[in-house]
Each structure stands twice: as C-alpha cells, then as structure tokens.
Write an enzyme that holds these catalytic residues in place. Structure first.
Site, PDB file in Angstrom:
ATOM      1  N   GLN A 126       0.806  -1.312   0.041  1.00 51.89           N
ATOM      2  CA  GLN A 126       0.063   0.070   0.065  1.00 51.89           C
ATOM      3  C   GLN A 126       0.696   1.189   0.136  1.00 51.89           C
ATOM      4  O   GLN A 126       0.532   2.188  -0.774  1.00 51.89           O
ATOM      5  CB  GLN A 126      -0.787   0.086   1.168  1.00 51.89           C
ATOM      6  CG  GLN A 126      -2.167  -1.079   1.118  1.00 51.89           C
ATOM      7  CD  GLN A 126      -2.990  -1.022   2.334  1.00 51.89           C
ATOM      8  OE1 GLN A 126      -2.572  -0.182   3.176  1.00 51.89           O
ATOM      9  NE2 GLN A 126      -4.282  -1.622   2.186  1.00 51.89           N
ATOM     10  N   SER A 132      -2.638   4.789  -6.086  1.00 53.17           N
ATOM     11  CA  SER A 132      -3.732   5.514  -5.136  1.00 53.17           C
ATOM     12  C   SER A 132      -3.276   7.004  -4.702  1.00 53.17           C
ATOM     13  O   SER A 132      -4.169   7.583  -4.536  1.00 53.17           O
ATOM     14  CB  SER A 132      -3.694   4.465  -3.634  1.00 53.17           C
ATOM     15  OG  SER A 132      -4.179   3.155  -4.190  1.00 53.17           O
TER      16      SER A 132
END
Length: 373
Positions: A126, A132
């Site tokens: 992540q 993102s």
C-alpha cells in the site's frame, strides 16, 4: 549503488520522482544520489535543496553515467538513457498497455523496466502504490476545478436577500479518486450523490455522507474487481444503470467521472444526449479522459462547451498539485526501494510476488506475462 533522478520531459509534467526528504533517506541506506539539474523546479524544489541533503546535481549525461537505478515519474524513452550501467533499473510509471512499443524498446536496450503503476494492490504494498496516492489528489483537484468553472456557490447560503441552494454533485466511480471527490465536495458544502458498479462501495458512499445511486434488482459486481478495480458488467446491468443515471444527471450541477478498467478503454458513462439534459452552466470533469474518457464529447487536454455544459478534460490532474503529488510519489518510490534494500548486497533485491508483478523487461526481453500472454 548510484541512483539517478530525472527531470521530466513530457509536456505539462510538473512532478519529480524524488524530493530532498526521500533523497536523504536513500542516501542513508547507502546509495549515491544524482539529480538532474532543474528536476524539481516545477514542484517548487530548488537544485540547492537537493545539494543540501547530499545529492549531486548535474546535467542528464552526468546524472546517468553509471547509474544502476533511474527514478522518474513518467518513464522516459530508452534512447534518452545512454550511459546507465548494464541492466539498470528504471523505476517509473510506464502505462504498459498503451506504451507497448516503448516497453519493447526497453527490452531491446537491456534495461530492466519496473512499472510502479502495476504495483499489486496487497496490504504490504500500500505504501508503494503510486496509483492510489496520485488518484487521491486527482479526486480532490477535480472538485476544485469544477468549483472554479461553476458560476455558483457550493454550499447552501441563507442571507437576508434569500437562500442560495447547495450545488448538487454526482460522482461516478467510487475508487480512490471518487471517494476523495465525494469527501472534498462534502467539505465544500455540496449535496453529493455517487454511483459505482461495485455493490461494496455503497457503504463507503454512505460513510462519507453522500447518497448512493444504485441499480436495484439487477446484479452488478459483488465486492472488488481485479486489483481493486471494477470489471465488466452484464448488458442488462449496463442498460438499467444507463436509465437510472440519465434521470439523475439531468438534476445535477456537477458530474465527476473516474471509472477505469485496466488494459481497456475507459467505459462510456455519460452520453451526449445526457449532457444535453443538464442545465446550462453545469460542469463535468472527466478524470478518465486520458484512457478514452467516460464522457462523450470530452477532449483530452481541453475544456470544451457542449449544450451549455462545461466539460473539463485536463491531462495529468495530479501534476496540477505538483508539490504534494511529488512528495507522495517520491515516498512511494522510497518505500519500494527501502522495503527491498539488502544491506549486504548494497542494493534492493526484489521478491517474486512484487518483482514479477511490476517487472516488464529483463535480459533483453519483455518478461511480464500480462504483456506476453
């Protein structure tokens, strides 16, 4: 281990792949950092800022000489990378499906292309996920661009002269960009609704205080699609969604579309006929315009008028927030290199799960199965 940081050459690209913060951290790992002169200027970073944390600043040929890792935002043409060490890594966003010829050229040049935009969406990656981090800023900026183009206020205002109603904002596609667009529009006081083909996003929409607009009685996509993206839906669902959306769009002041399908053109969400139902002065922001667009009539890199509606098709929305976008992008790259840094080898050593997912070329060939199958 010499790491080169390049000045971006793509028109309109204001971001940079390393900041003084991440340069300092990479040097602490044992690397030597060389930054191309002027690389951070568009993001508000002076050459002296890099020099203060220990980086060398030089022209491109000097930066690339002997470099074993090259960091960039958008992968440069391999012909511009002369002087790197044999088999050097190039760590950047490659957009491999749309730049297949460039990827093949990387293989022919003997470079190892590592596509950060193909980072697997797993828990431990992540902090390395450039899509993102950049999509989050794109969703925020999309709302600001819409507010700037919209000739009215966003929040409801009660004054002695009367009440101004809140702007109605409709977000289509509830991924990272869509969720941030919802949150930003809500903070500005708009009345927000949103839709997605993934039923799991309904609760996310509600949690942000927006109204979910979903097809009832026809199955969409349960949970998440591959890699967190939506996939293809049935023809029955697409028809039902088109009917639902058509009636809803006509009542909206602002529409923001964010829907993407990896490896395919962006799905068409808004037709010209639907644009025509919106009242004059309304605004649409198409964040998928670089992948073909969600909105009929959107033009890449332009702001156009259709039926009295402003359709914004800006390229590279994150670059419009160059300082913050660079900071997040640079941290993604640092987190990636640091996670795999082998102190004994003095360089990062990739594992199979992430390495195989992002490695496009190696040993003179294109090796990624998504490109070779």
């Amino acid at each position: 281990m010499r790491i080169a940081v390049l000045h971006e050459t793509v028109a309109g690209e204001a971001r940079v792949a390393a900041t003084p913060e991440t340069v300092k951290k990479l040097i602490a790992l044992g690397a030597t950092l060389a930054v191309e002169r002027g690389a951070g200027a568009a993001a508000g970073i002076a050459d002296g800022d890099y020099e203060q944390v220990g980086a060398q600043v030089a022209d491109r040929s000097g930066v690339l000489a002997g470099a074993e890792i090259v960091l960039a935002v958008q992968a440069p043409e391999p012909a511009t990378l002369a002087g790197t060490a044999p088999g050097a890594w190039v760590v950047a966003a490659f957009d491999p499906f749309r730049r297949a010829e460039t990827v093949a050229a990387y293989g022919a040049a003997g470079l190892e292309a590592l596509a950060m935009d193909w980072m697997p969406r797993i828990t431990r990656a992540q902090s390395m996920d450039i899509l993102s981090s950049q999509s989050n800023l794109a969703g925020y900026k999309a709302v600001l661009e819409a507010a700037s183009a919209y000739g009215r206020a966003f929040p409801m205002m009660m004054t002695a002269a009367g009440t101004i109603p809140a702007a109605r904002v409709f977000v289509m596609g509830v991924g990272v960009a869509g969720l941030q667009a919802i949150a930003t529009a809500r903070r500005l006081g708009a009345q927000v609704s949103a839709t997605d083909v993934r039923s799991a996003t309904k609760e996310q929409i509600q949690s942000l205080g927006a109204k979910p607009i979903f097809v009832e009685g026809v199955a969409g996509i349960e949970g998440e699609g591959a890699g967190g993206y939506a996939g293809e839906t049935s023809e029955e669902y697409r028809r039902a969604q088109a009917e639902l959306v058509a009636g809803h769009i006509a009542k909206q002041d602002i529409v923001i579309t964010t829907a993407l399908i990896p490896g395919r053109p962006a799905p068409r969400l808004v037709t010209d006929a639907q644009v025509a139902t919106m009242r004059p002065g309304s605004v649409i922001v198409d964040l998928a315009v670089e992948a073909g667009g969600n909105v009929e009539g959107a033009v890449l890199g332009e702001v156009v008028q259709r039926h009295g509606v402003t359709i914004i098709g800006h390229r590279n929305m994150p670059s419009r927030l160059a300082a913050d976008a660079s900071a997040l992008f640079a941290r993604n790259l640092h987190n990636f290199l640091a996670a795999f840094w082998d102190k004994e080898a003095g360089r990062p050593v990739l594992d199979a799960e992430i390495g195989d997912a992002i490695r496009l070329t190696k040993g003179g060939q294109v090796v990624n199965p998504r490109l070779t199958s």
